[in-house]
Design a protein around this motif. Structure first.
Motif, mmCIF file in Angstrom:
data_model
loop_
_atom_site.group_PDB
_atom_site.id
_atom_site.type_symbol
_atom_site.label_atom_id
_atom_site.label_comp_id
_atom_site.label_asym_id
_atom_site.label_seq_id
_atom_site.Cartn_x
_atom_site.Cartn_y
_atom_site.Cartn_z
ATOM 1 N N MET A 168 -23.900 -26.895 -56.373
ATOM 2 C CA MET A 168 -25.010 -25.739 -57.137
ATOM 3 C C MET A 168 -26.014 -26.667 -57.837
ATOM 4 N N TYR A 169 -27.209 -26.051 -57.757
ATOM 5 C CA TYR A 169 -28.380 -26.747 -58.411
ATOM 6 C C TYR A 169 -28.770 -26.021 -59.607
ATOM 7 N N PHE A 170 -28.960 -26.717 -60.614
ATOM 8 C CA PHE A 170 -29.532 -26.078 -61.923
ATOM 9 C C PHE A 170 -30.934 -26.830 -62.331
ATOM 10 N N LYS A 171 -31.823 -25.702 -63.301
ATOM 11 C CA LYS A 171 -32.758 -26.415 -64.012
ATOM 12 C C LYS A 171 -32.480 -26.653 -65.126
ATOM 13 N N VAL A 172 -32.690 -28.008 -65.756
ATOM 14 C CA VAL A 172 -32.271 -28.154 -67.269
ATOM 15 C C VAL A 172 -33.655 -28.434 -68.008
ATOM 16 N N TYR A 173 -34.123 -27.432 -68.972
ATOM 17 C CA TYR A 173 -35.320 -27.602 -69.634
ATOM 18 C C TYR A 173 -34.902 -28.476 -70.823
ATOM 19 N N VAL A 174 -35.798 -29.553 -71.308
ATOM 20 C CA VAL A 174 -35.819 -30.095 -72.532
ATOM 21 C C VAL A 174 -37.250 -29.430 -73.188
ATOM 22 N N ILE A 175 -37.114 -28.897 -74.326
ATOM 23 C CA ILE A 175 -38.435 -28.214 -74.734
ATOM 24 C C ILE A 175 -38.491 -28.870 -76.160
ATOM 25 N N LEU A 176 -39.599 -29.761 -76.540
ATOM 26 C CA LEU A 176 -39.968 -30.365 -77.869
ATOM 27 C C LEU A 176 -41.077 -29.259 -78.698
ATOM 28 N N ALA A 177 -40.273 -28.881 -79.707
ATOM 29 C CA ALA A 177 -41.217 -27.850 -80.341
ATOM 30 C C ALA A 177 -41.122 -27.886 -81.960
ATOM 31 N N HIS A 178 -42.207 -27.396 -82.640
ATOM 32 C CA HIS A 178 -42.063 -27.590 -84.108
ATOM 33 C C HIS A 178 -42.888 -26.249 -84.685
ATOM 34 N N TYR B 215 -24.019 -33.041 -71.683
ATOM 35 C CA TYR B 215 -23.495 -31.595 -71.206
ATOM 36 C C TYR B 215 -23.194 -31.561 -69.862
ATOM 37 N N MET B 216 -24.259 -31.920 -68.891
ATOM 38 C CA MET B 216 -24.167 -31.759 -67.475
ATOM 39 C C MET B 216 -22.903 -32.518 -66.993
ATOM 40 N N ASN B 217 -22.625 -33.714 -67.317
ATOM 41 C CA ASN B 217 -21.574 -34.348 -67.004
ATOM 42 C C ASN B 217 -20.284 -33.950 -67.428
ATOM 43 N N THR B 218 -20.197 -33.230 -68.549
ATOM 44 C CA THR B 218 -19.145 -32.652 -69.043
ATOM 45 C C THR B 218 -18.746 -31.247 -68.162
ATOM 46 N N TYR B 219 -19.728 -30.345 -67.971
ATOM 47 C CA TYR B 219 -19.472 -29.078 -67.488
ATOM 48 C C TYR B 219 -19.874 -28.748 -66.308
ATOM 49 N N PHE B 220 -20.657 -29.604 -65.667
ATOM 50 C CA PHE B 220 -21.357 -29.095 -64.351
ATOM 51 C C PHE B 220 -21.295 -30.762 -63.594
ATOM 52 N N ALA B 221 -20.316 -31.597 -63.589
ATOM 53 C CA ALA B 221 -20.392 -32.573 -63.063
ATOM 54 C C ALA B 221 -20.585 -32.762 -61.497
#
Length: 300
Positions: A1-11, A83-89
């Motif tokens: 399965m393929y996922f998009k993992v967004y990292v958002i920098l916000a303030h 997180y990905m290594n733990t739950y979606f390895a």
């Protein structure tokens, strides 16, 4: 399965960030949010409660043009990777770096399919220094030591570097330190807004661990977030990290102005192509009409 993992920098602008996340989320998306430690986390947590959204625990006080943005990004990458290594390895994914002032310019389905077809690639718009699009080719970022806030205290940088040169301590300057310790290394610039696959994330974090001196050198450059990641990734062995030099993020500058323009409807009409996945920048107080245009005319 393929996922998009967004990292958002916000303030800032919790409501706008919530709206952005709602545009991004689907069943194959996770979002990791780094809130500047100068901002109230409570304001965001009370509003953003969507599933598959996580607030980065190791927050950083961010100042534009400093290494703090690199550190915030690294912390976010580590938490997303763990997180990905733990739950979606067994799953593959891309980590997509955005700011809180970004918006998607394609549907979530389009972005998913586009990136799924490029799972072996990382996507970064980059260039080797010197680069004509940056003042002085960008070399001033490395030729001087930047310690103080470069916006509020530029005179302190000038005095510091004059003293360093006068007493013959130029070996302390980042470019000279890099040449002394990594003479084979080439310096690149790039858009801060990258799309990295797990191979690139692994290589990047391993390089940071193995070569702490690189962090020490880049720490005292100007706007290192636009040089650090791509330069370290280009250190990889041939073909270890496959990078496609492509512009997936619409960001518009006036000349060598360091701050990106707020996008206009005309910008969107003239600049969007099949590879343009995201745009920057948007603010409800500045160009709300353009935000509405994206939602109604592009994403609906």
């Amino acid at each position: 399965m393929y996922f998009k993992v967004y990292v958002i920098l916000a303030h800032k602008n919790p409501e706008q960030l919530k709206s952005l996340i709602e545009l991004l989320l689907d069943q194959k998306t996770l979002v990791f949010i780094h809130i500047d430690r100068k901002s109230s986390l409570k304001d965001f947590k009370n509003l953003i409660v969507q599933p598959n959204c996580f607030f980065v625990k190791k927050r950083v006080k961010c100042k534009w043009g400093t290494f703090s943005l690199v550190k915030a990004t690294i912390n976010s990458f580590i938490e997303a990777r763990d997180y990905m290594n733990t739950y979606f390895a067994s799953s593959n994914y891309h980590v997509i770096l955005l700011s809180g002032e970004d918006m998607p310019l394609k549907s979530s389905t389009y972005i998913h399919d586009y990136l799924c077809e490029r799972q072996d690639l990382s996507l970064i718009n980059y260039w080797k220094l010197p680069y004509s699009g940056w003042w002085d080719g960008g070399l001033f970022r490395f030729n001087n030591i930047f310690i103080f806030n470069s916006i509020t205290k530029p005179y302190l940088h000038k005095i510091l570097n004059q003293i360093i040169s006068k007493i013959g301590f130029n070996f302390l300057k980042p470019y000279n330190r890099l040449n002394a310790h990594y003479p084979e290394m080439e310096v690149y610039g790039s858009s801060q807004w990258m799309i990295l696959n797990p191979i690139a994330i692994k290589h990047l974090l391993n390089t940071i661990t193995i070569h702490p001196k690189l962090t020490s050198i880049f720490r005292y450059t100007f706007a290192p977030d636009e040089m650090f990641f791509i330069s370290l990734l280009k250190l990889s062995k041939p073909k270890a990290v496959k990078i496609e030099n492509t512009k997936n993020h619409l960001v518009i500058f006036n000349g060598t102005n360091a701050n990106a323009n707020y996008l206009t409807i005309e910008d969107l009409e003239n600049e969007i192509n099949t590879d343009t996945l995201f745009g920057r920048k948007f603010d409800n107080q500045v160009n709300k009409n353009v935000i509405d245009y994206v939602k109604v005319k592009i994403l609906s």
